[in-house]
Design an enzyme around this catalytic site. Structure first.
Site, mmCIF file in Angstrom:
data_model
loop_
_atom_site.group_PDB
_atom_site.id
_atom_site.type_symbol
_atom_site.label_atom_id
_atom_site.label_comp_id
_atom_site.label_asym_id
_atom_site.label_seq_id
_atom_site.Cartn_x
_atom_site.Cartn_y
_atom_site.Cartn_z
ATOM 1 N N LYS A 635 0.918 -1.265 -0.101
ATOM 2 C CA LYS A 635 0.059 0.010 -0.040
ATOM 3 C C LYS A 635 0.891 1.179 0.008
ATOM 4 O O LYS A 635 1.759 1.280 0.377
ATOM 5 C CB LYS A 635 -0.965 0.006 1.107
ATOM 6 C CG LYS A 635 -2.050 -1.136 1.280
ATOM 7 C CD LYS A 635 -2.896 -1.199 2.528
ATOM 8 C CE LYS A 635 -3.957 -2.217 2.138
ATOM 9 N NZ LYS A 635 -4.817 -2.371 3.069
ATOM 10 N N VAL A 636 0.271 2.346 -0.550
ATOM 11 C CA VAL A 636 0.987 3.656 -0.690
ATOM 12 C C VAL A 636 0.285 4.633 0.332
ATOM 13 O O VAL A 636 -0.982 4.745 0.129
ATOM 14 C CB VAL A 636 1.091 3.926 -1.816
ATOM 15 C CG1 VAL A 636 1.707 5.586 -1.938
ATOM 16 C CG2 VAL A 636 1.828 3.198 -2.771
ATOM 17 N N ASP A 746 8.992 0.135 -16.311
ATOM 18 C CA ASP A 746 7.407 -0.016 -16.075
ATOM 19 C C ASP A 746 6.892 1.514 -16.453
ATOM 20 O O ASP A 746 6.053 2.235 -15.422
ATOM 21 C CB ASP A 746 7.047 -0.354 -14.673
ATOM 22 C CG ASP A 746 5.569 -0.838 -14.665
ATOM 23 O OD1 ASP A 746 4.873 -0.841 -15.692
ATOM 24 O OD2 ASP A 746 5.181 -0.881 -13.384
#
Ligand SMILES: *[C@@H]1O[C@H](CO)[C@@H](O)[C@H](O)[C@H]1NC(C)=O
Ligand SMILES: *[C@@H]1O[C@H](CO)[C@@H](O)[C@H](O)[C@H]1NC(C)=O
Ligand SMILES: *[C@@H]1O[C@H](CO)[C@@H](O)[C@H](O)[C@H]1NC(C)=O
Ligand SMILES: *[C@@H]1O[C@H](CO)[C@@H](O)[C@H](O)[C@H]1NC(C)=O
Ligand SMILES: *[C@@H]1O[C@H](CO)[C@@H](O)[C@H](O)[C@H]1NC(C)=O
Length: 948
Positions: A635-636, A746
């Site tokens: 999670k951020v 990415d």
């Protein structure tokens, strides 16, 4: 008979002793008494002959001690001891020995030859003795930052040679003494240039008698006291004045009209008082650069028209002063303007900043009555309008309507990649590892307010280097960083002074640096007077460290006991070493003590070690409401560090963590990355079984969100070009300039973040990915990347090259034009665009598949070239694609073309010309070995100077 022979022999030997010992016996006795009452004196203070044997910090003339300079020696002790016996003493500098306390004895009056007294940053307390007024040769007194209390002794008025009087940051109280009948006072100091009496508890009125036209005063610093009453008219007669600080007092009445006669004033601070009457007319102060009159009770008035004629003005603070009506447009054409703070007034109508404003302007107009803004469509200043009618209703999402966000300043970085210094050493701007002398410079006044402007750093560092070198300090380089202006308008810079030749500095160099900075004999452009407070120095050249001397002292212990000790010690050392090795495997950071040093971990450039507790607190217990990105792998969270910096914390979940050493490698790598178009690593946590990376928080979310219209940011064509250029620069940095080079793997619109000013930053790169994000298309096999962006060649061959990032970037370029997702209704954007282009190309250019948002906007300069470039980036074969560096240059050209077509006042024009010089700077260094920090401040001052 025998005694008759002995007597002459005795006399002879006494005479020999006398000629051998150079030092006056009283002076020698005094210093030896000090030695026995204070601790941590230099180790070469031995014997009875300080002058003859060259004690550190002592200078003699013949047999007499004339100077004591022991600044920054970690001394502890009480009072001045027998120093007051040294009757030939001219200079006494004990600054930055916080362990020196107690009172100053009135016997200081014995030091009749004293001309310089510097006790900055010690812990002395009690009254300043009256006897100081009998030291008639005193030129320089600085007792700044101690705990002195009681009144300012009127006797100081007798010091007719005094040039500098600094008693700031103490607990002095009472009134400012002026002469009266037989009693002396500060008004008699006709040779004084500096009165620095700020940050005390001085009270009463500022006496009119204090000032007269025959004074030579240039800096009058009286802020942060409890003065009351009016500003005396007589102050307007001291024509030499260059800086006046009366802020943070309780001064009343109107500003005397003859203030206008002070034509040499550069900085005037009258804020946070209770001044009344009209806002003063200071037309005569035509060298004014910094004016702060906020938070007073002036009569309601229009924006003072005379301000528009002060060509040198950089900073205007008139917050909360009942200004009304409109700001004249010609005010904004003042060429030097940097900060204009006019919040909490009643300014109204349409804001018009004209078209010849300074680009570095930050304009704060929060909480006024402004209803419209003329330059809405294209402006390039920092503008804050929240709390105005314009920000109600429809317009509320405009970027100028957001509340003020603190600018986070980039930490100092060096342009030296792949050098990591061993423990306690710090990388210098010249890429050497050594022990810098570190401290903070505190400025009473300064002529600017744009802390992002690098000129000031370079000038400061350059001047310090020359001043130090001119005084024989072996200095390699100076790093100035972390500027801040505190609530009391004091400017601070952290300074690191790196030694050259010897490392660390010896005691003489340390005390000389402290003396030069606190005695300030040199002039600084842009900066007013300063004082220097150090962080304690680690060590001094040529001295064994104290634990070593402890071991030697142990040598006198009996043989058998000693043997036992060695055995035991050896075993202890062995088991300790094993434990350490074990610990290292489990926690590679174990040997880095986060509490030590200056909050940073030496091996990490700029990034900080943060504990789990700290992060838990700052992210509100990792609550759901702080979660800004919640994917399957981790999670951020958004959080706010105690410093006020807003950060994004990536927290790995159990099961997706890396091995300890991989994590260490990764953060070492990430911490070396510093570029304005790459998200900066602020710190990390490796604690309590957690792995977290802490990044700077970028305010406006991802490019993807903006393209979908989720962020409320209008992305017109020029802005899109700017974003493409930023992201391409960030990737070029990773590919060509980072060491080792980094392939992002990415690149996608979800990994390009936008700030308030539409600057783009590349996020989420690294050797290995700590976390995935919510994108469903993420492929978690060997091949890493996101479907739709992934280089088909890489997918087939599993051979990763930097051209894979170029492919993904090409897809992002197509998104910028079409706002389509890379895969929509089963069709890949590359195919969609290719088809549209092939039959016929004009169809594409006639806006069919273009994002309606830009298609509606009219002129799309450079669109065709941009399309061609995107299509080259998405070529099947990597070899056919351009490099990221080539992409940057082409987008630069496209933007130049486009901006020629567009309104020449568009945001972006200035953006290009400013930034492309940045880029060319960068290339002129021309080596991959530099860890560039283009967007950051050029802390490598030496380097910059050489290149100019
Ligand atoms: C100054 O402070 C001392 C205590 O430190 C107090 O006794 C004295 O009354 C104060 N004087 C004035 C004028 O406020
Ligand atoms: C100073 O200012 C006063 C009032 O504004 C004025 O009358 C006087 O002439 C000025 N003095 C000088 C020397 O210019
Ligand atoms: C300010 O003072 C100057 C001269 O001292 C005068 O010419 C000017 O008209 C004054 N301006 C205002 C707005 O009062
Ligand atoms: C506005 O100024 C007054 C003094 O004139 C002060 O008392 C008040 O606190 C200030 N308000 C703000 C919001 O700073
Ligand atoms: C702005 O304020 C001034 C003074 O309060 C007033 O005379 C004027 O009409 C106002 N202008 C607008 C456009 O509201």
């Amino acid at each position: 008979m025998g005694s008759g022979v002995l007597a002459p022999l005795l006399i002879l030997s006494i005479q020999i002793l006398h000629t051998l010992a150079q030092t006056d016996s009283n002076d020698s006795a005094a210093l030896n008494a000090i030695k026995s009452s204070w601790n941590n004196l230099p180790p070469n203070w031995k014997g009875a002959d300080p002058c003859g044997s060259g004690w550190d910090g002592i200078t003699c003339n013949g047999s007499r001690v004339t100077s004591i300079m022991l600044g920054g020696m970690l001394l502890t002790g009480s009072g001045l001891g027998d120093i007051t016996m040294l009757t030939e003493l001219q200079t006494l500098d004990l600054s930055n020995n916080i362990g020196l306390k107690g009172t100053i004895p009135s016997s200081i009056g014995n030091l009749k030859k004293l001309s310089t007294l510097i006790l900055v940053g010690c812990s002395f307390s009690g009254p300043i003795p009256d006897s100081i007024g009998s030291l008639s040769r005193l030129v320089y007194i600085s007792l700044n930052s101690n705990s002195f209390s009681g009144p300012i002794p009127p006797s100081i008025g007798n010091l007719s040679n005094l040039s500098w009087l600094d008693l700031s940051e103490n607990n002095l109280n009472g009134t400012l003494p002026v002469s009266f009948q037989d009693s002396p006072g500060l008004d008699m100091l006709l040779n004084a240039k500096h009165f620095h009496l700020s940050k005390n508890q001085l009270s009463g009125v500022i006496p009119a008698e204090l000032f007269s036209p025959n004074m030579k005063l240039i800096h009058l610093i009286l802020d942060n006291n409890q003065f009351t009453g009016r500003i005396p008219n007589s102050l307007g007669s001291v024509r030499t004045l260059e800086a006046i600080r009366l802020d943070w007092n309780s001064i009343t009445g109107s500003v005397p009209s003859n203030f206008n006669n002070l034509t040499n004033i550069n900085e005037l601070y009258l804020s946070n008082n209770d001044l009344s009457g009209p806002v003063p007319n200071l037309t005569g102060m035509n060298a004014l650069d910094y004016l702060d009159m906020s938070n007073n009770s002036f009569d309601p008035s229009a924006f003072p028209p005379w301000l528009s004629s002060i060509q040198s003005l950089t900073t205007l603070m008139l917050e909360n002063t009942t200004l009304q009506g409109q700001i004249p447009v010609n005010f904004f054409s003042l060429p030097q303007l940097q900060t204009v703070a006019l919040s909490n007034n009643k300014l109204n109508g349409t804001l018009n900043i004209g078209n010849s404003y300074s680009n570095s302007l930050a304009l704060n107009l929060q909480n006024n009555s402004i209803t419209d803004f003329q330059q809405k469509a294209g402006y390039s200043i920092e503008l804050m309008l929240s709390g105005n009618p314009i920000c109600q209703g429809n317009g509320a999402a405009q970027r100028y309507c957001r509340p003020r966000t603190n600018n986070t300043l980039i930490q100092p970085t060096n342009n030296c990649a792949s050098i990591s210094c061993s423990a306690n050493k710090i990388l210098s701007p010249n890429c050497g590892c050594s022990h810098p002398y570190i401290g903070t410079l505190h400025f009473f006044s300064y002529s600017f307010s744009d802390l992002q402007n690098t000129t000031y750093y370079r000038t400061l560092a350059g001047s310090l280097i020359s001043a130090l070198k001119a005084n024989g300090v072996p200095v390699d380089s100076v790093n100035v960083s972390n500027p801040s202006i505190d609530v009391y308008s004091y400017l601070q810079f952290r300074v690191q002074i790196f030694p050259s030749g010897q490392d660390p500095f010896n005691r003489t160099a340390i005390s000389t640096i402290g003396f030069l900075l606190n005695r300030q004999t040199f002039q600084l452009q842009y900066f007013g007077p300063l004082f220097f407070l150090e962080e304690s120095y680690c060590c001094y050249a040529g001295e064994k460290n104290s634990s070593h001397t402890g071991a030697i002292a142990g040598g006198s212990v009996g043989g058998a006991v000693l043997f036992m000790l060695i055995l035991a010690g050896g075993f202890y050392a062995y088991s300790r070493k094993r434990a350490r090795r074990e610990e290292m495997k489990n926690n590679p950071f174990a040997s880095w003590n986060p509490d030590q040093g200056h909050g940073g971990v030496p091996q990490l450039k700029g990034a900080r070690w943060l504990t789990f507790e700290e992060l838990r607190k700052c992210a509100n217990n990792f609550s759901e409401s702080n979660c800004i990105g919640c994917g399957g792998y981790g999670k951020v969270y958004k959080g706010v560090l105690p410093s006020g910096q807003v950060v994004a914390i990536k927290r790995a979940q159990q099961g997706s963590m890396q091995g300890a050493l991989e994590f260490k490698t990764e953060i070492e790598l990430l911490s070396r990355i510093h570029h304005k178009n790459v998200v900066n690593l602020v710190g990390f946590c490796y604690d309590q079984g957690e792995q977290m990376l802490v990044y700077e928080y970028i305010s406006n979310g991802t490019l993807r969100e903006s393209l979908l219209g989720k962020s409320g940011m209008q992305l017109d064509w020029m802005r899109r070009l700017g974003i493409a250029l930023d992201a391409a620069r960030g990737l070029t940095y990773l590919h060509e300039l980072a060491s080792p080079p980094i392939i992002h793997r990415d690149v996608k619109s979800n990994n390009i973040l936008l700030d308030d000013h539409f600057n783009a930053k590349v996020a989420d790169f690294g050797l290995s990915k700590l976390l995935s994000d919510e994108d469903k298309g993420y492929v978690s096999t060997q091949v890493k990347g996101t479907l739709g962006y992934m280089d088909p060649e890489y997918y087939m061959t599993q051979q990763l090259t930097d051209k894979s990032d170029v492919y993904s970037f090409g897809v992002v370029m197509l998104e910028l034009m079409t706002a389509r997702a890379p895969i929509e209704r089963g069709r890949h954007i590359v195919r969609v665009v290719q088809d549209a282009v092939n039959n016929p190309k004009e169809a594409f250019l006639s806006h069919e598949i273009l994002d309606p948002q830009i298609a509606a906007g009219g002129k799309l300069g450079g669109l065709e070239k941009f399309l061609d470039l995107a299509m080259r980036c998405v070529q099947e074969s990597g070899a056919d694609r351009p490099t990221m560096g080539e992409v940057v240059r082409e987008i630069e050209n496209i933007m130049q073309l486009a901006s020629l077509k567009e309104n020449p006042e568009a945001d972006v024009t200035t953006f290009i010309s400013k930034d492309s010089t940045d880029m060319s700077d960068q290339h002129s260094y021309g080596s991959k070995d530099f860890d560039y920090s283009i967007g950051s401040l050029p802390f490598n001052t030496e380097h910059h100077q050489k290149n100019r």
